[in-house]
Design an enzyme around this catalytic site. Structure first.
Site, PDB file in Angstrom:
ATOM      1  N   SER A 294       0.858  -1.188   0.000  1.00 27.90           N
ATOM      2  CA  SER A 294       0.000   0.000   0.000  1.00 27.90           C
ATOM      3  C   SER A 294       0.891   1.235   0.000  1.00 27.90           C
ATOM      4  CB  SER A 294      -0.888   0.022   1.257  1.00 27.90           C
ATOM      5  OG  SER A 294      -0.129   0.410   2.381  1.00 27.90           O
ATOM      6  N   ASP A 295       0.348   2.373  -0.386  1.00 28.04           N
ATOM      7  CA  ASP A 295       1.101   3.600  -0.158  1.00 28.04           C
ATOM      8  C   ASP A 295       0.825   4.016   1.291  1.00 28.04           C
ATOM      9  OD1 ASP A 295       2.709   5.783  -0.384  1.00 28.04           O
ATOM     10  OD2 ASP A 295       1.742   6.612  -2.145  1.00 28.04           O
ATOM     11  N   TRP A 296       1.636   4.907   1.772  1.00 37.25           N
ATOM     12  CA  TRP A 296       1.616   5.318   3.189  1.00 37.25           C
ATOM     13  C   TRP A 296       0.190   5.684   3.628  1.00 37.25           C
ATOM     14  CZ3 TRP A 296       6.012   6.679   6.451  1.00 37.25           C
ATOM     15  CH2 TRP A 296       5.643   7.332   7.634  1.00 37.25           C
ATOM     16  N   GLY A 297      -0.364   4.856   4.472  1.00 40.97           N
ATOM     17  CA  GLY A 297      -1.701   5.164   4.989  1.00 40.97           C
ATOM     18  C   GLY A 297      -2.815   4.940   3.983  1.00 40.97           C
ATOM     19  N   GLY A 298      -2.484   4.363   2.836  1.00 38.06           N
ATOM     20  CA  GLY A 298      -3.463   4.266   1.747  1.00 38.06           C
ATOM     21  C   GLY A 298      -4.661   3.386   2.082  1.00 38.06           C
TER      22      GLY A 298
END
Ligand code: BGC
Length: 769
Positions: A294-298
């Site tokens: 995932s992207d950061w916090g996605g």
């Protein structure tokens, strides 16, 4: 049980060691041994340990360097975390690997990730700048060196390359990619993957200086509406497949081990919840075998996107969509086991994700030697290694684009008595490095001012004047700038954006020069001209996007586009200014005349009413020409090149057959120089409206004065293909026009006729859902 486990793990490690000592014939990512190892470990894991492998936690900087978050080491011991980001250092990662492989039950080594976008400590040009070099081998090499340096600090995983095609320079992250073109973007995407991973098809993985590459951000992140980062993306399926998806595909084909989901939604479906993107397209259609992060916090952002009510639901959506690793959210860590127990997530989904993580760890060779990346000797040897610094300067010079050079203003003489260096960025070392510069140190970067000083002997006086701030309205420095400009023998104006004015979340509603820099430039140019009509005045631009600079284009005698070139920025610029290097870079993005023209890209469709000055009812503006200020692929040199004898290997080919296109390129000027020979293709009549032309080949060559070289391009079947109305990849019979030349405006053309029936290369793309 414990004894059994210990023996089992020892056996597993022995298998890993013996198999990895041999040269692998299959890609380590897909090897049978890796799969076997993953299966055998998986059988021993508790649900909580499985979830731990999917947990990627960020570390943070402390006075003693980057460290895991509080409680991180205990999590390693309990198997509650599988990887960290922003944690590195040979000694420290060694200690963490020791804890993981000696003090945790299953002894699974860790991954350490970081954004190595354009260098670790030695910083190379930002990716957009490197794209301007149109030099695939050079780009591969800088990624290779960045990996050598980063792995020596214990890092195993870079969150790069970013391969998002961007047609909107308001979007700050355009600086991190290769610009607007799908072909250039795809070639460089593959090159960077090979560079980071130490070879094609992941074959280099397993070597202690190769790291996992991450293709990001999947998908179409660069299509953010209004150029606002994270924003929704609205694209037709055709444009998605034609323009936005191919670069990810190219990176996957080059063997990228990991893919990162993008923050945006695509037609209402956030990528982190898109099973269509991750499973149908990426895994089924493209055969991707690595892991998705995932992207950061996605995953948590699925809540504000409005598709998840709470963190638990967000986690369910993420794992169901095929997001294997949760970056920084700890949503999987907190919720996934309970959701499996509640029957909302089949354990098989978790198992598949864990297997992918274990296989990637195997591919890196971590099961046979968890300390292979944590080597203090290599760390010392490769940090700012002299060969890296040299390569950074070479890459930087190649990335510079000469936009204007009226009356041969450049190169400047080194025998000047005085030179004025004016502008807010002239001595800005942080900006020289560019954004996402890992652990690059401003004090180790060479500014334009410093570069000019070191290029000139003691008999030239350098007058440095700031003139104006970058982006605030302050004219108090104009008077000093004016005086310096009228007194000096030559003037260099360093203008543009600070490095933090592009990059993540750093979008601009206007791509004109910020602050009062345009006024400063005009003041200086006029003062210099009033003192001496032929005084050389050169604008050096620093920026992470294309800029709209119409007044500079008409008033400044010379303009050098230097982007952000990294550690050696100022030396590379000085090499160009004083003629020690002849610039040959080309624009990887169209430069508009004004923000209002955006999106403006060379490979647009023709419309039914192409712009025509003489006809009011055609596609244009009342208040501005429709053409760009500088087109894609444009860039000058201190020499000139002439093109002749454009020819094709056959006037007619069957659909699917290759074609060779050749052209003679001559250096018709008086100094050696680089030219990027570009080939564009147009499908003249097709079942769907096709772009006016598309780049299909490029080659950067160096020619001595008077030298002629024949450059040949081989166009394979896919060069002639398009998506038809059923979204099948086909080659349709008919004529194609080939343009070859020095930019996307190239007008030398040849024709080829493709005969036969429509040739279907691939079935319809999976329907978007
Ligand atoms: C960016 C990613 C990056 C990640 C980790 C995110 O905010 O979008 O590109 O890899 O942070 O630093």
């Amino acid at each position: 049980m414990t004894r059994h486990l210990t023996l089992f793990c020892a056996a597993v490690i022995a298998v890993a060691t013996t198999t990895q000592a041999q040269t692998p014939r299959e890609s380590p990512l897909t090897s049978a041994k890796g799969a076997q190892l993953a299966d055998s470990i998986l059988r021993l894991m508790t649900l909580e340990e499985k979830v731990g492998q999917l947990n990627l936690l960020p570390g943070g900087g402390t006075q003693t360097g980057p460290r895991v978050p509080e409680g991180g080491e205990a999590l390693v011991r309990s198997g509650g975390v599988g990887s960290f980001l922003n944690v590195f250092g040979a000694e420290y990662t060694r200690e963490l690997q020791r804890i993981a492989t000696q003090e945790s039950r299953l002894k699974i080594p860790l991954l350490f990730g970081h954004d190595i976008i354009h260098g670790f400590r030695t910083i190379y040009p930002i990716p957009l700048a490197e794209a301007a070099s149109f030099d695939t081998a050079r780009v591969e090499n800088t990624a290779r060196q960045a990996a050598i340096e980063a792995t020596a600090h214990g890092l195993t995983w870079t969150f790069a390359p970013m391969v998002d095609i961007a047609r909107d320079p308001r979007w700050g992250r355009i600086s991190e990619g290769s610009g607007e073109d799908v072909y250039l973007g795809s070639m460089l995407a593959a090159a960077r993957v090979r560079g980071f991973q130490g070879g094609d098809n992941a074959m280099g993985l397993g070597s202690p200086d190769a790291m996992l590459a991450t293709v990001k951000h999947f998908a179409a992140y660069g299509g953010a509406e209004g150029g606002r980062d994270y924003n929704s993306v609205e694209l037709s399926e055709r444009t998605l497949w034609e323009t936005f998806l191919p670069a990810y595909d190219a990176a996957v084909k080059a063997g990228a081990a990991t893919v990162m989901a993008s923050f945006n939604d695509l037609g209402g479906v956030p990528a982190h919840s898109s099973d269509w993107l991750m499973n149908e397209v990426l895994r089924n259609q493209w055969g991707f075998k690595g892991l998705v992060v995932s992207d950061w916090g996605g995953i948590g952002e699925l809540i504000p996107h409005g598709v998840a009510a709470n963190r638990a639901d967000a986690g369910v959506l993420g794992i169901r969509a095929g997001i294997d690793i949760d970056m920084s959210d700890a949503i999987y860590a907190e919720n996934l086991a309970a959701q499996v127990k509640a029957g909302r997530v089949p354990v098989a989904l978790v198992d598949s994700a864990v297997k992918r993580v274990l296989r990637v760890k195997y591919a890196l060779g971590l099961f046979s030697d968890p300390y292979r990346f944590s080597d203090a000797t290599r760390e010392k040897r490769y940090t700012l290694a002299p060969e890296h610094v040299t390569a950074s300067r070479i890459a930087a010079r190649e990335s510079i684009v000469l936009l204007k050079n009226a009356s041969r203003t450049l190169p400047l003489r080194k025998t000047l008595r005085t030179i004025a260096v004016i502008g807010p960025l002239a001595d800005d070392a942080q900006s020289a490095l560019g954004n996402w510069s890992a652990v690059g140190q401003a004090k180790e970067a060479v500014t334009v001012l410093a570069g000019i000083r070191s290029a000139l002997g003691p008999s030239t006086r350098v007058i440095a004047v700031r003139g104006a701030p970058v982006d605030t309205a302050d004219t108090s420095g104009f008077a000093a700038a004016r005086t310096a400009a009228s007194q000096a023998d030559a003037v260099v104006l360093v203008l543009g954006e600070r490095e933090n004015m592009s990059g993540e979340a750093s979008n601009r509603a206007s791509v004109e020069l910020p602050g009062l820099q345009r006024d400063l430039a005009l003041t200086v140019i006029r003062a210099a001209r009033a003192a001496n009509a032929t005084k050389p005045v050169v604008v050096v631009l620093m920026n992470g996007r294309s800029l709209a600079i119409p007044e500079l284009a008409s008033e400044a005698p010379a303009i050098v586009e230097s982007w952000f070139l990294g550690s050696q920025h100022g030396n590379a610029v000085a090499d160009v200014l004083f003629g020690d290097y002849n610039p040959g870079g080309k624009l990887p993005v169209t430069f508009p005349r004004a923000t209002g023209q955006i999106p403006l890209y060379y490979n647009h469709r023709n419309t039914g009413r192409p712009a025509d000055e003489k006809n009011h009812y055609t596609s244009k503006y009342l208040d501005l020409p429709w053409t760009p200020l500088f087109p894609f692929g444009y860039g000058l040199s201190y020499t000139t090149f002439s093109y002749s004898n454009l020819r094709v290997s056959a006037p007619r080919i069957n659909a699917g057959d290759p074609l060779t296109v050749s052209v003679d390129v001559r250096n018709s000027g008086d100094r050696a120089g680089d030219e990027v020979v570009q080939l564009y293709l147009r499908d003249d009549v097709a079942s769907v409206a096709e772009p006016v032309r598309n780049l299909k080949g490029f080659r950067r060559i160096n020619l001595k004065p008077g030298e002629t070289r024949t450059v040949a391009f081989r166009l394979g079947a896919d060069s002639f293909a398009l998506y038809d109305r059923q979204m099948r990849r086909v080659i349709e019979p008919g004529t194609f026009t080939i343009f070859v030349g020095t930019s996307s405006d190239a007008d030398a053309s040849a024709r080829v006729e493709v005969s036969g029936d429509t040739l279907v290369l691939a079935p319809p793309t999976p329907r978007f859902r």
